[in-house]
Design an enzyme around this catalytic site. Sequence first.
Site, PDB file in Angstrom:
ATOM      1  N   GLU A   1     -37.423  36.018 -37.262  1.00 40.77           N
ATOM      2  CA  GLU A   1     -38.277  36.232 -36.088  1.00 40.77           C
ATOM      3  C   GLU A   1     -39.135  37.435 -36.445  1.00 40.77           C
ATOM      4  O   GLU A   1     -38.621  38.537 -36.654  1.00 40.77           O
ATOM      5  CB  GLU A   1     -37.358  36.473 -34.877  1.00 40.77           C
ATOM      6  CG  GLU A   1     -38.061  36.374 -33.560  1.00 40.77           C
ATOM      7  CD  GLU A   1     -38.447  37.727 -33.059  1.00 40.77           C
ATOM      8  OE1 GLU A   1     -39.500  38.245 -33.509  1.00 40.77           O
ATOM      9  OE2 GLU A   1     -37.712  38.269 -32.236  1.00 40.77           O
TER      10      GLU A   1
ATOM     11  N   CYS B   1     -41.075  42.587 -29.688  1.00 42.71           N
ATOM     12  CA  CYS B   1     -41.736  41.460 -30.351  1.00 42.71           C
ATOM     13  C   CYS B   1     -42.505  40.613 -29.344  1.00 42.71           C
ATOM     14  O   CYS B   1     -43.339  39.808 -29.729  1.00 42.71           O
ATOM     15  CB  CYS B   1     -40.742  40.607 -31.123  1.00 42.71           C
ATOM     16  SG  CYS B   1     -39.127  40.514 -30.386  1.00 42.71           S
TER      17      CYS B   1
END
Lengths: 481, 481
Positions: free
Chosen positions: A223, A260
């Site tokens: 990720e 994120c």
Amino acid sequence: MNLDQIFNTAQEAFLFYKNISGKEKAAFLDTIAETLEANREEIVPLAVEESNLPEGRINGELGRTVGQIRLFAGLVREGSWLEATVDPADPNRQPLPKADIRRMLSPLGPVVVFGASNFPLAFSTAGGDTISALAAGCPVIYKAHPAHPETSKKIADCIHQAILKSSLPSGIFSHVEGGIDIGQELVKHPLAKAVGFTGSHKGGKALFDLANQREEPIPVYAEMGSVNPIFCFKDKLANQLEPLAKAFVGSLTLGVGQFCTNPGLIFVPKSQAKAFEKAISDELNDIASAPMLHPGIAQAYYDSIQYLQSREELRWVKVADPQHLINGSTALAEIKASDWLKDLVFQKEVFGAFAMMVVYENQDELLEIAKQLHGQLTITIWAENHELQDQLFLLNLLEEKCGRLLFKGVPTGVEVGFAMQHGGPYPSTTDARGTSVGAYAIKRFARPIAFQDMPQELLPDALKDGNPLGIWRMVNGEYKK
Amino acid sequence: MNLDQIFNTAQEAFLFYKNISGKEKAAFLDTIAETLEANREEIVPLAVEESNLPEGRINGELGRTVGQIRLFAGLVREGSWLEATVDPADPNRQPLPKADIRRMLSPLGPVVVFGASNFPLAFSTAGGDTISALAAGCPVIYKAHPAHPETSKKIADCIHQAILKSSLPSGIFSHVEGGIDIGQELVKHPLAKAVGFTGSHKGGKALFDLANQREEPIPVYAEMGSVNPIFCFKDKLANQLEPLAKAFVGSLTLGVGQFCTNPGLIFVPKSQAKAFEKAISDELNDIASAPMLHPGIAQAYYDSIQYLQSREELRWVKVADPQHLINGSTALAEIKASDWLKDLVFQKEVFGAFAMMVVYENQDELLEIAKQLHGQLTITIWAENHELQDQLFLLNLLEEKCGRLLFKGVPTGVEVGFAMQHGGPYPSTTDARGTSVGAYAIKRFARPIAFQDMPQELLPDALKDGNPLGIWRMVNGEYKK
């Protein structure tokens, strides 16, 4: 222990651990959760010290970490995640008798996990990747993040205590310290069967390439962050200018922009651009600078801003102040959509509290933006319902570009639940089929196996006649319990 | 059309096709099945001519192909494959309200499919990869196999007729002819989102590497064959020597050994080796040579045999006869387990009716074999139940090495059903998480997407309140219909 010994121990532990019941796995996970709770007083100050994050946030993150562990404990205790599927035999079928075939998910084997700098607890040593791999039945070899070594060691101790208390083989969790070279060795080891990673694009992509060049390629769930664009429509902005500006700035600057899912890109219609910019600017002025995770991250943030300052297409509403390098001050720049569309560099993530406001003129530009947009973890649409009536084509394009599409609120604050999808098309992750948050994260570390005409007494309980686990199964194509 | 035009048309068609209902997709798939049935008289002779396979086999394969299509039609008509998951909002949750999050599988986009030489129908133009991708909602760009160009064109015509009849955009299926370079261009095209492949290890691995080197890497589901070992235990062989020898030879020589599940490796205990070899040898003598798929495959078969003949570890029971190169005559060689363990080349697939009989002395050798064994599509165990009582460790090792573990019968004859897993650890495939046969094959061509606070009227039907499709969904962590 050297790496070979660590992996051999993990592999040996695997052949035992994969066969314990879901209930036993759940009890073990719950013991990890309890041990973390019991050590809160020691964990929190360590993580605060090593991350520069405030105590309230770290306390909350520990709660989230524990909640996550309990979600996976519940999932494996219940057991239906195994996708047990039974196609019974039919000895009388013509022209050929039909064999008995039963299928379920089976853990992959030892998994290498790399934690994140920005979540020293929830995405680190006992974070979502480690716990979902353990829940699936995989041993974990965890590579400690150099930004919070003591926190990592402490959490690893808690996991080891839980292993001892649960009388499980110690090889199901190993804590490895070291630099990039050690990380690479872990991914290259023949006994490694999958990789979980949260971090930079550069780091994630390098591990992905390494894993694919192995003699036996293995899946990498990296990720790697995202710019998480927000698409604003005219009426919505006109109706809720100030609350939306406030929500945007809150999401942008949460945790000094080090999430994120932090929204680094916002598309605004020209008619509302001035007023919205003013409202955002007012909000930004109320945000005090705060320390970033570590000086390297702050340096990278200011380097990116400096590069963007050299680009004449951008008009700066607020410039980050590099005076105190460790402090990540907020920044905002504006650009015309026609300019933004000309250079893909404007899509690059700037890790920190910087946002680019892209001013679009019309529907054609909006569609062109949607077409050019890279893969994202999230995309947010702020529109009144009537503004979306004739936007099906745009919505379709945007669906192709993200893992989660929001119609209200902000992308930060990733809910830990069953329906969460935290993962999206490349370059936001290396595998859009996986999620690193929520119940489905467990499926990343398993693969299907079918047993044909296996004697009842040898079958895993999940597949036995009479469904002794009482789980949801597909029998002859029908869901049954 | 050039490749860019083909992909643009496919992408355009995708944005329409992904949104039609499961019922409409099912009707389209059923129309393909009907069109193939209606063209049986033309398809069968073409495929017989181009594959050298007998008419009975091709007729059966067409039946299997049609059956497969109907399985996927049923699956998408019913709709539960979407994994619809609903986490309702909770506006009163403390400390923060909970958003409404809904998740489902969503098709990836245009998929490139490469068919197999050994199944001109079931694993080719309208085979499992094409149909499972179409069922998932993905357009297919199909690269015709040069071994059966006319069959492929005919089947493509049938699919195009079905598209017309169903009033769907023609871009959902394209038939592309050409060499390896064209295949590579297809995989490299930016609009390609996944690859399905059945064929040689060399071909599959090359496409896998190419796909990972793209700017946006994409998943490759390459099924590359396997040696499908059979592990024989003493009592079982002693009790059923002749029927097992017959079953083994039948499976080995079916379709002139040109099946990916053909058993090319058999492990036999020393005490039974002589008698079993004799029984196999008698059976083999009854098998007439038959033409292989094409001269290139026959040549590769004899080249492999020739290489193995240069290895002094092997003792030949029957040597393939290269006199008529197109005919794949059977071959059998014997080797001691201690020799077999010393060189991985003895695990390499020889595509054709050749088997290696490995004679083991004891349990230690058996475990060492299991440890060294490469990933396989299938592993078969022939043992009396009492012989497996203390073999849990061996069974665990073997589970790690395959996608399907059989306890009766032979690996050829892959059942098309819900529980089938046709796919295994590398090098048998490039992605052990997928299956290329059976209902779960559809999942390879979809990825999850979550919708947060999406207005009801915009939500896909699968996720709407009240469950208008009547599918199985997970609501708040519970399966419900």
